[in-house]
Scaffold this active site. Structure first.
Site, PDB file in Angstrom:
ATOM      1  N   ASP A 112      25.625   4.156 -11.958  1.00 38.59           N
ATOM      2  CA  ASP A 112      25.574   5.610 -11.867  1.00 38.59           C
ATOM      3  C   ASP A 112      24.227   6.047 -11.298  1.00 38.59           C
ATOM      4  O   ASP A 112      23.165   5.589 -11.760  1.00 38.59           O
ATOM      5  CB  ASP A 112      25.777   6.244 -13.250  1.00 38.59           C
ATOM      6  CG  ASP A 112      27.205   6.076 -13.752  1.00 38.59           C
ATOM      7  OD1 ASP A 112      28.077   5.712 -12.937  1.00 38.59           O
ATOM      8  OD2 ASP A 112      27.439   6.301 -14.953  1.00 38.59           O
TER       9      ASP A 112
ATOM     10  N   HIS B  50      29.110   7.769  -9.002  1.00 39.01           N
ATOM     11  CA  HIS B  50      29.499   6.473  -9.556  1.00 39.01           C
ATOM     12  C   HIS B  50      29.874   5.576  -8.379  1.00 39.01           C
ATOM     13  O   HIS B  50      30.762   5.903  -7.584  1.00 39.01           O
ATOM     14  CB  HIS B  50      30.693   6.629 -10.509  1.00 39.01           C
ATOM     15  CG  HIS B  50      31.233   5.327 -10.994  1.00 39.01           C
ATOM     16  ND1 HIS B  50      30.710   4.657 -12.082  1.00 39.01           N
ATOM     17  CD2 HIS B  50      32.276   4.557 -10.538  1.00 39.01           C
ATOM     18  CE1 HIS B  50      31.389   3.543 -12.287  1.00 39.01           C
ATOM     19  NE2 HIS B  50      32.348   3.456 -11.366  1.00 39.01           N
TER      20      HIS B  50
ATOM     21  N   HIS C  44      26.561  13.189 -11.015  1.00 43.83           N
ATOM     22  CA  HIS C  44      26.085  11.879 -10.561  1.00 43.83           C
ATOM     23  C   HIS C  44      27.120  11.241  -9.631  1.00 43.83           C
ATOM     24  O   HIS C  44      28.258  11.687  -9.558  1.00 43.83           O
ATOM     25  CB  HIS C  44      25.795  10.943 -11.747  1.00 43.83           C
ATOM     26  CG  HIS C  44      27.025  10.458 -12.442  1.00 43.83           C
ATOM     27  ND1 HIS C  44      27.778  11.250 -13.296  1.00 43.83           N
ATOM     28  CD2 HIS C  44      27.667   9.247 -12.401  1.00 43.83           C
ATOM     29  CE1 HIS C  44      28.803  10.561 -13.773  1.00 43.83           C
ATOM     30  NE2 HIS C  44      28.767   9.341 -13.238  1.00 43.83           N
TER      31      HIS C  44
ATOM     32  N   HIS D 182      31.699  -0.957 -17.888  1.00 46.90           N
ATOM     33  CA  HIS D 182      31.342  -0.021 -16.826  1.00 46.90           C
ATOM     34  C   HIS D 182      31.317  -0.815 -15.522  1.00 46.90           C
ATOM     35  O   HIS D 182      30.417  -1.636 -15.302  1.00 46.90           O
ATOM     36  CB  HIS D 182      29.977   0.608 -17.123  1.00 46.90           C
ATOM     37  CG  HIS D 182      29.581   1.709 -16.187  1.00 46.90           C
ATOM     38  ND1 HIS D 182      28.388   1.712 -15.499  1.00 46.90           N
ATOM     39  CD2 HIS D 182      30.229   2.847 -15.818  1.00 46.90           C
ATOM     40  CE1 HIS D 182      28.299   2.805 -14.770  1.00 46.90           C
ATOM     41  NE2 HIS D 182      29.408   3.506 -14.941  1.00 46.90           N
TER      42      HIS D 182
END
Length: 241
Positions: free
Chosen positions: A127, A204, A202, A123
């Site tokens: 987030d 990112h 959300h 990742h």
């Protein structure tokens, strides 16, 4: 004259006769009384009688008093405006001298995912969960390199900043900037959403340094911005207010 008998009661016994003042003292008392009466009369003539006051003169006095009061009020208002202008000028000067100020991308979010491995995949950002439609901002000055659909990022904005780094904002419900547009730190550039490969509404956020992703938490913390604590420099708070 009849001689008083010893057997007759003495009618004056135990009494005191008031002596008659000498003529000279009597003259002084009378003169003082006349002089005092004259002073009182002169004083009465010196004081204006309410009936003799000119209405036009009274109106002029009231007008002068009103003008003086208004002048004082105007001076106080001018001083207050000057003070506000000075404070605003000082704030603008402070912000102008803090060109390296960095911002949080938005307010009122919940930190939900860190940088690194997640579910067996890498990742590359963090987030920040927020209600769909929440405005988010550019974290620093720069040029919009990308504003559109970008694979798994969904609707995405990419900004190249003045120091060469890039910030990426993914999963937007709506974009508010165009490619090639110059933006300032704190400018609203899009709205939070859940487009692309997203598990819910959300933002990112990624930071790329020299083309490579880096953990936004420690990198932005060195800039005075703490994503986990949701804090930013005082100058950024002042500019955003």
């Amino acid at each position: 004259m009849r001689q008083r008998l010893s057997s007759e009661p003495d009618r004056y016994r135990g009494r005191r006769r008031v002596p008659t003042p000498p003529r000279s003292r009597y003259a002084v008392v009378v003169t003082t009384a006349f002089v005092g009466a004259g002073v009182v009369a002169l004083g009465a003539q010196a004081m204006p009688d309410a009936k003799t006051v000119s209405p036009s003169a009274l109106a002029a006095d009231l007008q002068n008093a009103s003008a003086t009061s208004q002048d004082v009020a105007d001076r106080a208002a001018d001083a207050d405006r000057a003070s506000r202008d000075t404070d605003r000028g000082a704030l603008e000067s402070t912000l102008a001298n803090t060109e390296d100020t960095w911002f949080l991308p938005l307010r009122g979010y919940t930190f939900t995912a860190p940088y690194g491995l997640r579910w067996g995949k890498f990742h590359a950002g963090v987030d920040l969960a927020a209600t769909e439609g929440t405005p988010y901002r550019a974290i620093h000055d720069g040029t919009v390199e990308k504003a559109g659909w970008y694979g798994g990022y969904g609707n995405c904005v990419i900004i190249r900043h003045t120091d060469g780094t890039e910030s990426i904002y993914g999963h937007s419900s709506r974009l508010l900037v165009k490619e090639g547009q110059q933006v300032k730190a704190g400018d609203t550039i899009g709205l939070v959403g859940s487009t692309g490969h997203s598990y819910g509404s959300h933002l990112h956020l990624e930071i790329h340094v020299k083309g490579e992703p880096t953990d936004p938490i420690p990198w932005l913390r060195n800039k005075g911005v703490d994503i986990q604590m949701e804090t930013q420099p005082i100058a950024a708070d002042a500019a955003a207010s």
